[in-house]
Design an enzyme around this catalytic site. Sequence first.
Site, PDB file in Angstrom:
ATOM      1  N   TYR A  65      -9.295  14.203  -6.529  1.00 10.24           N
ATOM      2  CA  TYR A  65      -8.424  13.576  -7.540  1.00 10.24           C
ATOM      3  C   TYR A  65      -7.607  14.642  -8.276  1.00 10.24           C
ATOM      4  CZ  TYR A  65      -7.063  10.844 -11.667  1.00 10.24           C
ATOM      5  OH  TYR A  65      -6.346  10.225 -12.669  1.00 10.24           O
ATOM      6  N   ASP A  71       0.880  -1.168   0.000  1.00 12.08           N
ATOM      7  CA  ASP A  71       0.000   0.000   0.000  1.00 12.08           C
ATOM      8  C   ASP A  71       0.918   1.219   0.000  1.00 12.08           C
ATOM      9  OD1 ASP A  71      -1.551   2.208   0.630  1.00 12.08           O
ATOM     10  OD2 ASP A  71      -2.780   1.144   2.100  1.00 12.08           O
ATOM     11  N   VAL A  72       0.887   1.993  -1.093  1.00  7.99           N
ATOM     12  CA  VAL A  72       1.855   3.094  -1.231  1.00  7.99           C
ATOM     13  C   VAL A  72       1.677   4.191  -0.187  1.00  7.99           C
ATOM     14  CG1 VAL A  72       2.305   2.801  -3.702  1.00  7.99           C
ATOM     15  CG2 VAL A  72       0.418   4.288  -2.957  1.00  7.99           C
TER      16      VAL A  72
END
Length: 248
Positions: free
Chosen positions: A155, A62-63
Site C-alpha cells: 500500500y 475496475d480501474v
Amino acid sequence: MGSQGRVAVVTGGARGIGRAICLALARQGADVAIADLNLPAADELAAEIEALGRRALALRVDVSRRDEVREMVGRIVAAWGRLDILVNNAAICPMAPFDQITDEQWARTLAINLQGPFICSQEAVKVMKPQGWGRIIAISSVAGKMGSVRSGADYSASKGGVIALTMCIARTYARSGITANVVAPGTVHTDLNRNWPQEALDDLEQRTPLGYLAEPEDIAAAVAFLASDEARYITGEVLDVNGGFLMD
Ligand SMILES: NC(=O)c1ccc[n+]([C@@H]2O[C@H](COP(=O)([O-])OP(=O)(O)OC[C@H]3O[C@@H](n4cnc5c(N)ncnc54)[C@H](O)[C@@H]3O)[C@@H](O)[C@H]2O)c1
C-alpha cells in the site's frame, strides 16, 4: 470557488472519501460520473447528485482494466461531450505484515492503486489535451510519504508511486492546460479502516496534533479546491490533509 459546467469522474466514488468528493464537486457545479466496482452504491449516489440539480452517471469500472477504463471515458464523452476533472481515488488497503506479503498481493495492490491511476490518467488526457483544459487529482496517503507498518508495504509503495506518477503528468501536460496534483490524507473515518483495532485508531488520534481523525468531507474540500478554476496556478503539488500528523 467553482466548477460550473465541468465534467468530473471520480474513481472509487461510491463510498467513503470518493463519495464525499463526488458530492463536493457536484455542489460546486460539476456533473459527476461515479466509477466504482460497486454499481448499486454508485446508482444511489447518482440519484443524490441529481437531487442537487447536477447530472450524474453511475459506471461499473475496475480501474486496473484498460478496456473498462477506456469504455468509462467513452461513455462520459458520449453522454456529456467532454471530461475536465479526473480524481484517482479508488484503492485497496491490505494489512499484511511485511514478511507475509505475497507476490500476488503485491501485484494486485499495485495494479489497482498505481496502475489504475496510470491507466485512468492516460485515457483521460486523450480527451483533456485537445480540450486544452484538465485537472487530475490523485489521492495518496501519509503512508506514501513516510511508510507505514499498519497498512502494508504494498500500500505505502503504491501511494508513494502515485505521487511520482502525478508529478510526471504535471510536468508532461503543463503547457496543455492540464494540472495534476495530489492530496495526501492522514487517517480518515471510512469503511477502509472500520475493522482496525480501536487502540490503533486511538494511537493515531493521539499522535495527530489537531487531536482527531479526519472525516471524508475534510479530504473532499481539498480536492474540490484543486479541481476548481481558482487553483489554476497549482500543479505538481502534494497537499497534506492530515491534521498535522506529518509536517514537511
Ligand atoms: N480512509 C483512510 O484513512 C485513508 C487515508 C489515506 C488515504 N486514503 C485513500 O483515500 C482513497 C479512498 O479511501 P476510502 O477510505 O474512501 O476507501 P473505501 O474502501 O471506503 O472506498 C474505496 C472505494 O473504491 C472502490 N474500489 C476498490 N477497488 C476498485 C477498483 N479496482 N476499481 C474501481 N473501484 C474500486 C470500492 O468499491 C470503494 O467504493 C484511497 O485512495 C485510499 O488509499 C484513505
